[in-house]
Design a protein around this motif. Structure first.
Motif, PDB file in Angstrom:
ATOM      1  N   LEU A 142     -36.545  12.229  -1.236  1.00 14.23           N
ATOM      2  CA  LEU A 142     -37.469  12.540  -2.078  1.00 14.23           C
ATOM      3  C   LEU A 142     -38.162  13.703  -1.753  1.00 14.23           C
ATOM      4  N   GLY A 143     -38.072  14.257  -0.319  1.00  3.86           N
ATOM      5  CA  GLY A 143     -38.757  15.451   0.181  1.00  3.86           C
ATOM      6  C   GLY A 143     -39.854  14.970   0.552  1.00  3.86           C
ATOM      7  N   MET A 144     -40.521  15.583   1.763  1.00  3.88           N
ATOM      8  CA  MET A 144     -41.717  15.367   2.420  1.00  3.88           C
ATOM      9  C   MET A 144     -42.543  16.873   2.695  1.00  3.88           C
ATOM     10  N   ILE A 145     -43.657  16.647   2.720  1.00  2.00           N
ATOM     11  CA  ILE A 145     -44.223  18.092   3.146  1.00  2.00           C
ATOM     12  C   ILE A 145     -45.286  17.590   4.329  1.00  2.00           C
TER      13      ILE A 145
ATOM     14  N   ARG B 245     -44.643  22.280   6.126  1.00  2.00           N
ATOM     15  CA  ARG B 245     -43.172  22.499   6.066  1.00  2.00           C
ATOM     16  C   ARG B 245     -42.603  21.363   5.682  1.00  2.00           C
ATOM     17  N   THR B 246     -41.191  21.111   5.702  1.00  4.28           N
ATOM     18  CA  THR B 246     -40.505  20.226   4.986  1.00  4.28           C
ATOM     19  C   THR B 246     -39.218  19.672   6.003  1.00  4.28           C
ATOM     20  N   ASN B 247     -39.152  20.074   7.204  1.00  3.23           N
ATOM     21  CA  ASN B 247     -38.283  19.446   8.208  1.00  3.23           C
ATOM     22  C   ASN B 247     -38.960  18.482   9.039  1.00  3.23           C
ATOM     23  N   PHE B 248     -38.297  17.557   9.261  1.00  2.00           N
ATOM     24  CA  PHE B 248     -38.743  16.295  10.236  1.00  2.00           C
ATOM     25  C   PHE B 248     -37.751  15.916  11.123  1.00  2.00           C
ATOM     26  N   LYS B 249     -38.119  15.319  12.474  1.00  2.00           N
ATOM     27  CA  LYS B 249     -37.530  14.421  13.080  1.00  2.00           C
ATOM     28  C   LYS B 249     -37.815  12.961  12.972  1.00  2.00           C
ATOM     29  N   TRP B 250     -36.964  12.063  13.034  1.00  2.00           N
ATOM     30  CA  TRP B 250     -37.241  10.825  12.918  1.00  2.00           C
ATOM     31  C   TRP B 250     -37.041   9.904  14.262  1.00  2.00           C
ATOM     32  N   TYR B 251     -38.067   9.234  14.541  1.00  2.00           N
ATOM     33  CA  TYR B 251     -38.103   8.386  16.008  1.00  2.00           C
ATOM     34  C   TYR B 251     -37.956   6.976  15.252  1.00  2.00           C
ATOM     35  N   LYS B 252     -36.871   6.441  15.509  1.00  2.00           N
ATOM     36  CA  LYS B 252     -36.312   5.055  15.036  1.00  2.00           C
ATOM     37  C   LYS B 252     -37.542   3.828  15.816  1.00  2.00           C
ATOM     38  N   GLY B 253     -37.618   4.078  17.408  1.00  2.00           N
ATOM     39  CA  GLY B 253     -38.216   3.160  18.054  1.00  2.00           C
ATOM     40  C   GLY B 253     -39.747   2.824  17.317  1.00  2.00           C
ATOM     41  N   SER B 254     -40.115   4.131  17.318  1.00  2.00           N
ATOM     42  CA  SER B 254     -41.818   4.054  16.890  1.00  2.00           C
ATOM     43  C   SER B 254     -41.984   4.298  15.413  1.00  2.00           C
ATOM     44  N   ARG B 255     -41.034   4.414  14.892  1.00  2.00           N
ATOM     45  CA  ARG B 255     -40.952   4.341  13.378  1.00  2.00           C
ATOM     46  C   ARG B 255     -41.742   5.482  12.869  1.00  2.00           C
TER      47      ARG B 255
ATOM     48  N   ALA C 168     -40.872  19.141  12.638  1.00  2.00           N
ATOM     49  CA  ALA C 168     -40.047  20.024  13.386  1.00  2.00           C
ATOM     50  C   ALA C 168     -40.565  21.500  13.668  1.00  2.00           C
ATOM     51  N   THR C 169     -41.708  21.689  13.002  1.00  2.00           N
ATOM     52  CA  THR C 169     -42.187  23.079  13.105  1.00  2.00           C
ATOM     53  C   THR C 169     -43.621  23.016  14.002  1.00  2.00           C
ATOM     54  N   CYS C 170     -44.524  21.808  13.617  1.00  2.00           N
ATOM     55  CA  CYS C 170     -45.641  22.115  14.233  1.00  2.00           C
ATOM     56  C   CYS C 170     -45.853  20.575  15.186  1.00  2.00           C
ATOM     57  N   GLY C 171     -44.901  19.951  15.025  1.00  2.00           N
ATOM     58  CA  GLY C 171     -44.924  18.652  15.896  1.00  2.00           C
ATOM     59  C   GLY C 171     -45.998  17.459  15.467  1.00  2.00           C
ATOM     60  N   TYR C 172     -46.601  17.681  14.266  1.00  2.00           N
ATOM     61  CA  TYR C 172     -47.253  16.443  13.739  1.00  2.00           C
ATOM     62  C   TYR C 172     -46.597  15.351  13.408  1.00  2.00           C
TER      63      TYR C 172
ATOM     64  N   LYS D 226     -46.939   6.239   5.533  1.00  2.00           N
ATOM     65  CA  LYS D 226     -48.108   7.103   5.379  1.00  2.00           C
ATOM     66  C   LYS D 226     -47.856   7.894   4.019  1.00  2.00           C
ATOM     67  N   GLY D 227     -49.008   7.868   3.105  1.00  2.00           N
ATOM     68  CA  GLY D 227     -48.799   8.533   1.836  1.00  2.00           C
ATOM     69  C   GLY D 227     -47.917   7.647   0.776  1.00  2.00           C
ATOM     70  N   THR D 228     -47.730   6.291   1.169  1.00  2.00           N
ATOM     71  CA  THR D 228     -46.953   5.165   0.243  1.00  2.00           C
ATOM     72  C   THR D 228     -47.781   4.282  -0.219  1.00  2.00           C
ATOM     73  N   VAL D 229     -47.241   3.321  -1.044  1.00  2.00           N
ATOM     74  CA  VAL D 229     -48.026   1.847  -1.467  1.00  2.00           C
ATOM     75  C   VAL D 229     -48.004   1.070  -0.085  1.00  2.00           C
ATOM     76  N   MET D 230     -47.202   1.174   0.746  1.00  2.00           N
ATOM     77  CA  MET D 230     -47.402   0.449   2.080  1.00  2.00           C
ATOM     78  C   MET D 230     -48.402   0.815   3.012  1.00  2.00           C
ATOM     79  N   GLU D 231     -48.924   1.690   3.093  1.00  2.00           N
ATOM     80  CA  GLU D 231     -49.913   2.835   3.839  1.00  2.00           C
ATOM     81  C   GLU D 231     -50.878   1.513   4.320  1.00  2.00           C
ATOM     82  N   LYS D 232     -51.125   1.367   5.710  1.00  2.00           N
ATOM     83  CA  LYS D 232     -51.906   0.862   6.391  1.00  2.00           C
ATOM     84  C   LYS D 232     -51.668  -0.818   6.323  1.00  2.00           C
ATOM     85  N   SER D 233     -50.570  -1.096   5.542  1.00  2.00           N
ATOM     86  CA  SER D 233     -50.356  -2.483   5.502  1.00  2.00           C
ATOM     87  C   SER D 233     -49.761  -3.275   6.635  1.00  2.00           C
ATOM     88  N   HIS D 234     -50.141  -4.494   7.056  1.00  2.00           N
ATOM     89  CA  HIS D 234     -49.750  -5.075   8.247  1.00  2.00           C
ATOM     90  C   HIS D 234     -48.642  -6.035   7.955  1.00  2.00           C
TER      91      HIS D 234
END
Length: 351
Positions: A27-30, A36-46, A51-55, A61-69
């Motif tokens: 879907l594309g993320m910002i 920026r729109t390039n990301f790395k995925w860390y499966k272990g920590s989900r 890829a640009t600023c390291g955030y 985050k930003g989905t309907v599941m946000e903060k759900s346990h």
């Protein structure tokens, strides 16, 4: 999606996480920090990392599941149950199927799904020709009497809008394209359905809104936000809808007099009555006395499913209702927060 297909496709939480990750990337993320729109995925920590600023930020985050346990599997299973079963589904049943000790998180999860269903359908407007009516749904509310909270029953007005056309007009359009086999099939199917249901109009999409009152000034913004201005509207003779000619291209009121009510309902306003009856019966069958504050999410679910009613029997992956809901879940957050509903759910018989 059939249950057997769901279990094969998503046997555990990890398979759900992997799929949701792929959905978000497709879907594309910002990046919230640098856009920026390039990301790395860390499966272990989900988590995703820009890829640009390291955030870094979590998968939800930003989905309907946000903060759900709740586990991702619970969200996926519930989405499949809500989309594979035509009837309204109770949170008690989902709680039982998921073997959850507590009812409240399951109820909140389903309400959030219903909330984003409404947000998704708010993206488009109805057009061409619409039926508009005010119906009433039985609800309850908490009122204070002599310092004590008691449950009060009432009738809540609901604005019902159905995009519909006379069958004859649609058939004429199809017959003008009879060189194409698909239009021959559509015309034949429409004739059979109209004859079976004994009504003279065919429906496309619908919208429903729980209203605080029936006044025109209250109703008007909802119609303006839901119906294109070049639309033709058909209503009964209610005084609160007379001024619709101010905001729509054309308005034809048909008073439901004692002598003509059957013909008006059958030929002019069939679908707002059919929709109201089906939705009201479905809610009452499962949820009994529903708090008026919760009515809109249930209306959202009914409209979302109705507007995609032909997807259910289609075997093409792009029409799978489960996938549609998961993609919506990846794009929208819910405004429903537990702090707003905790008191109500403890006070009322909500199912």
């Amino acid at each position: 999606m059939l249950l057997k297909d769901f279990f094969n496709r998503f046997p555990d939480d990890e398979s759900c996480i992997d799929y949701f990750k792929d959905v978000r990337l497709s879907l594309g993320m910002i990046c919230p920090k640098c856009s920026r729109t390039n990301f790395k995925w860390y499966k272990g920590s989900r988590i995703f990392q820009c890829a640009t600023c390291g955030y870094r930020f979590p998968l939800t985050k930003g989905t309907v599941m946000e903060k759900s346990h709740l586990p991702m599997y619970d969200w996926f299973f519930t989405a499949n149950m809500m989309t594979s079963i035509k009837q309204v589904l109770s949170a008690k049943e989902i709680q039982h199927q998921l073997e959850k000790k507590y009812y409240s998180p399951v109820w909140l999860m389903m309400m959030k799904y219903r909330d984003i269903m409404g947000k998704r359908d708010a993206m488009y407007k109805l057009s061409d020709e619409v039926e508009i009516d005010i119906s009433f749904f039985p609800t309850s509310s908490i009122v204070n009497v002599d310092g004590e909270d008691v449950i009060k029953t009432q009738k809540t007005p609901v604005l019902v809008i159905a995009e519909s056309k006379p069958v004859d007009g649609i058939l004429a359009e199809y017959f003008s394209k009879l060189t194409m086999p698909e239009y021959i099939n559509r015309a034949s199917a429409l004739l059979q359905k109209a004859e079976k249901m004994n009504i003279k109009k065919a429906v496309q999409c619908i919208k429903m809104y729980s209203m605080p009152n029936q006044q025109y000034e209250t109703i008007r913004p909802y119609i303006e936000g839901s119906v294109s201005s070049d639309t033709k509207a058909v209503t009964d003779g209610g005084h609160n809808l007379i001024k619709l000619k101010e905001i729509l291209k054309e308005h034809k009121p048909y008073p439901e007099t004692e002598d003509e009510i059957h013909e008006v309902v059958k030929s002019k306003l069939p679908w707002v009555h059919i929709i109201t009856g089906e939705c009201r019966s479905g809610i009452e069958a499962i949820h009994k006395d529903i708090d008026e504050r919760f009515l809109q999410p249930y209306l959202n679910e009914y409209c979302w499913k109705f507007n995609r009613r032909f997807f259910r029997d289609c075997k093409k992956d792009k029409y799978d209702l489960f996938d549609h809901l998961i993609r919506t879940a990846a794009q929208y957050t819910s405004d429903i927060k537990w702090r707003d509903y905790e008191k109500a759910i403890n006070s009322l018989n909500v199912y």
